[in-house]
Enzyme design. Structure first.
Site, PDB file in Angstrom:
ATOM      1  N   SER A  15      35.508  37.106  41.068  1.00  0.00           N
ATOM      2  CA  SER A  15      36.626  36.210  40.772  1.00  0.00           C
ATOM      3  C   SER A  15      36.352  34.816  41.334  1.00  0.00           C
ATOM      4  O   SER A  15      35.370  34.177  40.964  1.00  0.00           O
ATOM      5  CB  SER A  15      37.918  36.823  41.330  1.00  0.00           C
ATOM      6  N   ASP A  28      41.476  12.304  44.956  1.00  0.00           N
ATOM      7  CA  ASP A  28      40.060  12.047  45.246  1.00  0.00           C
ATOM      8  C   ASP A  28      39.281  13.324  45.555  1.00  0.00           C
ATOM      9  O   ASP A  28      38.384  13.337  46.402  1.00  0.00           O
ATOM     10  CB  ASP A  28      39.917  11.041  46.391  1.00  0.00           C
ATOM     11  N   HIS A  59      40.169  42.995  35.757  1.00  0.00           N
ATOM     12  CA  HIS A  59      39.567  42.014  36.653  1.00  0.00           C
ATOM     13  C   HIS A  59      38.944  42.662  37.890  1.00  0.00           C
ATOM     14  O   HIS A  59      38.018  42.111  38.475  1.00  0.00           O
ATOM     15  CB  HIS A  59      40.648  41.006  37.068  1.00  0.00           C
TER      16      HIS A  59
END
Length: 432
Positions: A149, A358, A411
């Site tokens: 993951s 940023d 998953h």
């Protein structure tokens, strides 16, 4: 220079584990500045402690989750131990590494200082930690990496920054989108979550009425969890976070079926339901997950509470009305920092991080395009957390990368079956 501080060795059935700590810079751009501690656990099959084995670094899912605590050589770990000496890394801020939570962050100063500190807890810093750990343990020798993951996201960062340090990269459910913004990611994931809801209610049709009843009750009453905070309807709705894993449908069903009890004033939510729901909804064990989850998609732009904003494009997730309740998935919302006591003290920090513009790059597409390190990745076609279309797009632009697309597993497939990692190992070696 980072050194390996050996703590202890433990013997478990079939396993020998050795614990280490490492001192690493908070900011790798300022290596002479403040340091923090990273914890890792070496695992080797019993009887092979002295064998010359290649190393496999395990990069855990998350973000903000500690690595698993082994108790037996099962599933992916059992397969890995046939060939490797495995290192389970508690990524910075998690587990036994220097922790980030409501208790420790105030030591940094005000919210601005805390946010600046947390900004160093993304994949780029995790990978630079891992590289120092590699050098401390095995010097110039390369190692293999396995990313589950979010650990797969970290693997792509590792391949971008230090490809020469890697023998091979194995990834399950974690081929990240290289350039997609958080908004683009959530526009892809909300329909996936809707599909999981449809599958859940197809399995347990009666639960649609129960979920609606619980939501209506929470909208009309001030219901308190045993810990004292209010259980709101939209907080209840987030119980779908685990829908993309193997057993979560059944787990939520068994929770819902115990939801109501007849009290003095009529029907009310039962204590067993409230106790279990509260435990599942609390971020006390992983507050860093909530703080940086959207930042894992931020490169040169603000995430700006993406999941909350994009949700407005999917009105079927609205709660007020007579339509079926849909649970949400792996989304973090700003109101959670008002309602979860583990997150409430961190609200200002979360707001600063959400507005930050940023953020540096996490991947180098040009380096990945020229990649020569064998990469084998399992792409779960119905994955609720990492959109398979984005994963296949990433695989198509990376060098030396092979993707195995399957809908046989959810998953958490590698945690259920050793065959997942076995297939990837054979793919990376050219045997499949």
């Amino acid at each position: 220079m980072t050194t390996a501080n050996r703590l202890r060795t433990d013997r478990l059935p079939g396993l020998v584990t050795t614990a280490y700590t490492f001192d690493v810079p908070v900011d790798h751009a300022a290596p002479q500045g403040e340091h923090l501690t990273v914890f890792a656990r070496e695992v080797v099959a019993a009887g092979r402690e002295k064998d010359k084995l290649p190393w496999l670094l395990m990069l855990q899912g998350g973000p903000g989750q500690p690595c698993e605590r082994p108790t037996a050589p099962s599933a992916w770990l059992g397969r890995a131990l046939k060939d490797y000496r495995v290192l389970l890394l508690d990524q910075r801020g998690t587990g036994l590494s220097s922790r980030v939570n409501r208790q420790t962050l105030p030591l940094r100063g005000d919210a601005k200082a805390q946010a600046e500190y947390v900004a160093h807890f993304r994949a780029d810093s995790i990978v630079r930690d891992a590289e120092l750990v590699r050098q401390a343990l095995i010097g110039d020798e390369p190692w293999s990496i396995y990313g589950q993951s979010f650990g797969g996201f970290c693997s792509l960062t590792y391949l971008s920054l230090f490809p020469g340090s890697l023998r091979e990269s194995l990834i399950t459910g974690g081929l990240a989108p290289l350039t997609a913004t958080a908004d683009e990611v959530y526009r892809a994931l909300y329909p996936r979550v809707r599909e999981k809801n449809e599958q859940f209610f197809a399995r347990y049709p009666e639960d649609a009425e129960i979920a609606r009843r619980v939501v209506d009750h929470l909208l009309a009453h001030d219901v308190r969890l045993p810990t004292g905070e209010r259980l709101t309807a939209h907080r209840f709705q987030t119980l779908g976070m685990g829908f993309g894993t193997h057993r979560e449908f059944d787990s939520l069903h068994y929770l819902l079926e115990m939801s109501f009890v007849d009290g003095v004033g009529g029907p009310e939510l039962s204590d067993p339901f409230l106790i279990q729901a509260g435990a599942r909804l609390s971020f006390a064990g992983a507050p860093l997950y909530a703080l940086v989850h959207e930042a894992i998609y931020a490169q040169g732009c603000a995430s700006d509470w993406s999941a909350q904003r994009v949700r407005a494009e999917f009105p079927e997730f609205d709660l007020e009305g007579d339509w079926p309740v849909l649970f949400t998935g792996e989304m973090i919302y700003p109101w959670q920092f008002d309602e979860d006591p583990a997150l409430t003290p961190l609200k200002d920090v979360a707001e600063i991080l959400a507005a930050r513009t940023d953020w540096g790059p996490l991947y180098d597409p040009e380096v990945l395009a020229r990649n020569e390190v064998p990469v084998a990745a399992a792409v779960y076609f119905d994955d609720m957390y990492v959109d398979s279309a984005y994963s296949l797009e990433t695989a198509s632009v990376m060098g030396a990368t092979r993707a195995w697309v399957t809908n046989e597993y959810e998953h958490d497939g590698a945690g259920r079956s050793a065959s997942v990692l076995d297939r990837l190992i054979k793919m990376a070696r050219g045997e499949l």
